[in-house]
Design a protein around this motif. Structure first.
Motif, PDB file in Angstrom:
ATOM      1  N   MET A 217      45.334  31.848  30.257  1.00 43.79           N
ATOM      2  CA  MET A 217      44.035  31.296  30.647  1.00 43.79           C
ATOM      3  C   MET A 217      43.071  32.427  30.981  1.00 43.79           C
ATOM      4  O   MET A 217      43.466  33.507  31.427  1.00 43.79           O
ATOM      5  N   SER A 218      41.803  32.187  30.749  1.00 45.66           N
ATOM      6  CA  SER A 218      40.798  33.232  30.967  1.00 45.66           C
ATOM      7  C   SER A 218      40.716  33.590  32.451  1.00 45.66           C
ATOM      8  O   SER A 218      40.789  32.719  33.318  1.00 45.66           O
ATOM      9  N   ASN A 219      40.574  34.854  32.709  1.00 47.95           N
ATOM     10  CA  ASN A 219      40.509  35.348  34.080  1.00 47.95           C
ATOM     11  C   ASN A 219      39.074  35.310  34.584  1.00 47.95           C
ATOM     12  O   ASN A 219      38.164  35.890  33.965  1.00 47.95           O
ATOM     13  N   THR A 220      38.843  34.632  35.687  1.00 46.07           N
ATOM     14  CA  THR A 220      37.494  34.516  36.257  1.00 46.07           C
ATOM     15  C   THR A 220      37.312  35.388  37.499  1.00 46.07           C
ATOM     16  O   THR A 220      36.271  35.318  38.146  1.00 46.07           O
ATOM     17  N   LEU A 221      38.332  36.182  37.838  1.00 50.38           N
ATOM     18  CA  LEU A 221      38.274  37.016  39.039  1.00 50.38           C
ATOM     19  C   LEU A 221      37.918  38.455  38.679  1.00 50.38           C
ATOM     20  O   LEU A 221      38.315  38.950  37.613  1.00 50.38           O
ATOM     21  N   PRO A 222      37.190  39.155  39.544  1.00 54.67           N
ATOM     22  CA  PRO A 222      36.845  40.547  39.267  1.00 54.67           C
ATOM     23  C   PRO A 222      38.066  41.457  39.358  1.00 54.67           C
ATOM     24  O   PRO A 222      39.085  41.098  39.971  1.00 54.67           O
ATOM     25  N   ALA A 223      37.966  42.640  38.769  1.00 52.99           N
ATOM     26  CA  ALA A 223      39.088  43.587  38.790  1.00 52.99           C
ATOM     27  C   ALA A 223      39.444  44.003  40.202  1.00 52.99           C
ATOM     28  O   ALA A 223      40.606  44.310  40.498  1.00 52.99           O
ATOM     29  N   SER A 224      38.452  44.004  41.099  1.00 49.87           N
ATOM     30  CA  SER A 224      38.704  44.415  42.483  1.00 49.87           C
ATOM     31  C   SER A 224      39.607  43.441  43.226  1.00 49.87           C
ATOM     32  O   SER A 224      40.139  43.767  44.293  1.00 49.87           O
ATOM     33  N   ALA A 225      39.803  42.235  42.671  1.00 49.00           N
ATOM     34  CA  ALA A 225      40.662  41.243  43.326  1.00 49.00           C
ATOM     35  C   ALA A 225      42.141  41.607  43.210  1.00 49.00           C
ATOM     36  O   ALA A 225      42.962  41.102  43.971  1.00 49.00           O
ATOM     37  N   ASN A 226      42.482  42.467  42.249  1.00 48.46           N
ATOM     38  CA  ASN A 226      43.876  42.893  42.018  1.00 48.46           C
ATOM     39  C   ASN A 226      44.802  41.745  41.639  1.00 48.46           C
ATOM     40  O   ASN A 226      46.019  41.845  41.803  1.00 48.46           O
ATOM     41  N   VAL A 227      44.231  40.659  41.159  1.00 46.65           N
ATOM     42  CA  VAL A 227      45.037  39.517  40.722  1.00 46.65           C
ATOM     43  C   VAL A 227      44.220  38.736  39.702  1.00 46.65           C
ATOM     44  O   VAL A 227      42.987  38.684  39.786  1.00 46.65           O
ATOM     45  N   ASP A 228      44.900  38.154  38.714  1.00 45.26           N
ATOM     46  CA  ASP A 228      44.203  37.331  37.730  1.00 45.26           C
ATOM     47  C   ASP A 228      44.285  35.868  38.119  1.00 45.26           C
ATOM     48  O   ASP A 228      45.078  35.479  38.993  1.00 45.26           O
TER      49      ASP A 228
END
Length: 554
Positions: free
Chosen positions: A165-176
């Motif tokens: 599934m497409s990731n809607t979280l920023p890279a800084s979240a450290n989780v997809d």
């Protein structure tokens, strides 16, 4: 008037929120006592040797053992040398587990209450708080990997629509997004497990360990068969030599011991549920080392074989299964990853319960026994584990993980103090009732509630290790004396604490240092709560258990 009404409401809810008390109980909820802290009565001692064998299969067949080979190979050891280190370390783990669990299977007391004897009624909070702090982080990490197991299972069932599934979280979240959703689904599955009493966990654990064993050997057969052999890594020699290799070998032993240091110091939390006094020994002495060794060996072989298949090393089995799904979604791949993910899900559920939940729940119960028991402590622990956002520690912050894995320098001394106090200082004799008295009449009150001998022994066991520990965390270790001292950290901390604690008690004996008396029974509850010290004349019944046959107030 309003203040009186408010006070009455507080008292009303305070009473209602107190921990439940068994019918016809021989205890009351106090600031030192509740159902989960008393010596386990005979009707709750339900664990047999099969239960402890299953416990150690679950405890030994986990990510830590699977990836142990990668830790040692990265230190410059060959595969054969790494396996030699794992064999030696696992045997040491088994010996310490048997010794640390002895007090549970013979006196039916857990680590939390036994800490009061060695550290003092108030000082005993220190080792308990140490375990709680580390358990909160490890619980978060284990629940995160439980979420990855959910991700694998649902990815196999639903297909690419879920797994990718497409990731809607920023890279800084450290989780997809998919990992985060899977994490919370795991929590929904895990939460009801917290309400199963420890004495009724044997059957679920048996199911879990059967799934785990089948999964490990299933993955091994698949990897070797697909790769056409065990792979080239198995024949690779050491990358270090001389004294560097020797010291790295020593450090590797400490690293493996550190992975299980929190579990072995609290062995009595589980052995107190033993149906017979020797029920746990087979699991600790045979199943524990055998499971760790086999899991580590399978982990190395699977990693080596899958390198031949995919062209990269996957030391973490979760990452391997997710990679399989990313390159192939054939029916066979989906079925294989589904059943393997399901087994890892059972493993993570069991690990979260037995290694973190139950033990730490009892530790939290010690902080406030009147209102917190094991079940409520488990709930609090889980909430904290979510709040720490564990994906930050798994996917980044390598320095923090280094600190956490090196925490054994603090726990090794605590293990030494616990064992020294029980076997050498007290000679396995305890005034059990005094462990629930929070005043100077208790044999374990010492000086203002703290046993300064234990404090000194613990300090002496860690201060020489701190410079090497800091240098290891900062990445500045270069093999000087402090670094080599840290390489011996577990052994140094353990034996230093044992002999210093024993020596100080020999030089400065404490009140009622030896001798024994049973747990305060129903007729003495008022005396216990009010702080008076009862004395007993006791004998044994036909089962060998102490029975009070007389009493008088002192």
């Amino acid at each position: 008037m309003p203040s009186q009404i408010s006070k009455a409401r507080v008292q009303h809810w305070s009473k209602r929120l107190e921990c439940p008390v068994d019918e016809n109980a021989n205890y009351e909820n106090t600031y030192w006592c509740n159902r989960d802290l008393i010596p386990i009565p005979p009707d709750r001692r339900t664990w047999t040797w099969q239960g402890y064998a299953g416990y150690w299969i679950i405890t030994g067949a986990n990510n830590s053992a699977w990836m142990a080979g990668s830790t040692l190979i990265s230190l410059g050891l060959s595969v054969s040398q790494s396996m030699g280190v794992i064999v030696g370390s696992s045997l040491i783990i088994a010996i310490i587990a048997i010794v640390a669990g002895w007090m549970g299977s013979h006196d039916y007391l857990g680590f939390t209450v036994m800490s009061r004897a060695s550290w003092g009624m108030i000082g005993g909070f220190w080792p308990v708080l140490n375990r709680i702090m580390t358990a909160c982080i490890w619980m978060g990490i284990q629940t995160y990997w439980g979420g990855q197991a959910i991700k694998i299972v649902l990815g196999a069932v639903i297909g690419p629509k879920y797994a990718f599934m497409s990731n809607t979280l920023p890279a800084s979240a450290n989780v997809d997004t998919c990992s985060l959703v899977s994490f919370f689904i795991f929590l929904v599955v895990f939460f009801p497990c917290l309400f199963v009493p420890p004495e009724k966990l044997q059957m679920p654990l048996r199911i879990a360990f059967i799934m785990i064993v089948c999964n490990i050997f299933g993955m091994l057969i698949w990897a070797v068969r697909t790769a056409g052999g065990a792979g080239s890594l198995m024949s690779t020699g050491p990358t270090e030599s001389g004294s560097m290799l020797s010291w790295n070998t020593v450090y590797g032993i400490q690293a493996i011991l550190g992975l299980w240091s929190g579990g072995i110091v609290g062995q009595s939390d589980w052995t107190r549920y033993a149906k017979t006094q020797n029920a746990s020994i087979f699991g600790q002495g045979v199943t524990a080392p055998l499971t760790i060794i086999i899991t580590a060996l399978c982990g190395v072989i699977i990693t080596s074989a899958t390198y031949e298949i995919y062209g990269q090393y996957f030391w973490n089995p979760f990452e391997l299964l997710l990679h399989v799904q990313s390159v192939s979604m054939t029916p066979a791949a989906r079925a294989g990853t589904f059943f393997s993910g399901l087994a890892f899900l059972a493993s993570q559920l069991a690990l979260c319960i037995i290694l973190n939940g139950i033990s730490t729940g009892m530790d939290m119960a010690a902080l406030c026994p009147r209102w917190i028991n094991i079940r409520r402590g488990c709930v609090v622990l889980t909430i904290i584990a979510v709040a720490v956002c564990p994906w930050n520690y798994v996917n980044s912050a390598s320095t923090f993980i280094t600190v956490l894995s090196g925490w054994s320098i603090f726990l090794s001394g605590m293990t030494g103090i616990l064992i020294s106090d029980y076997f050498l200082v007290r000679k396995r004799q305890l005034h059990v009732g005094d462990m629930y008295l929070g005043n100077s009449s208790s044999a374990y009150w010492y000086t203002y509630g703290v046993n300064w001998r234990a404090v000194v022994a613990w300090a002496m066991s860690i201060w020489p290790l701190l410079p090497g520990f800091v240098r290891r965390v900062q990445g500045t270790a270069n093999g000087n004396g402090w670094d080599h001292c840290y390489d011996l950290s577990y052994f140094f901390g353990f034996f230093m604490a044992v002999f210093v604690h024993w020596g100080l008690h020999a030089a400065f004996p404490a009140k009622k240092q030896t001798g024994q008396s049973p747990f305060v029974m129903e007729l003495h509850r008022g005396e216990m709560i009010e702080g008076h010290q009862p004395s007993y004349e006791s004998s044994s019944n036909h089962d060998g258990e102490a029975v009070i046959i007389g009493e008088k107030n002192v």
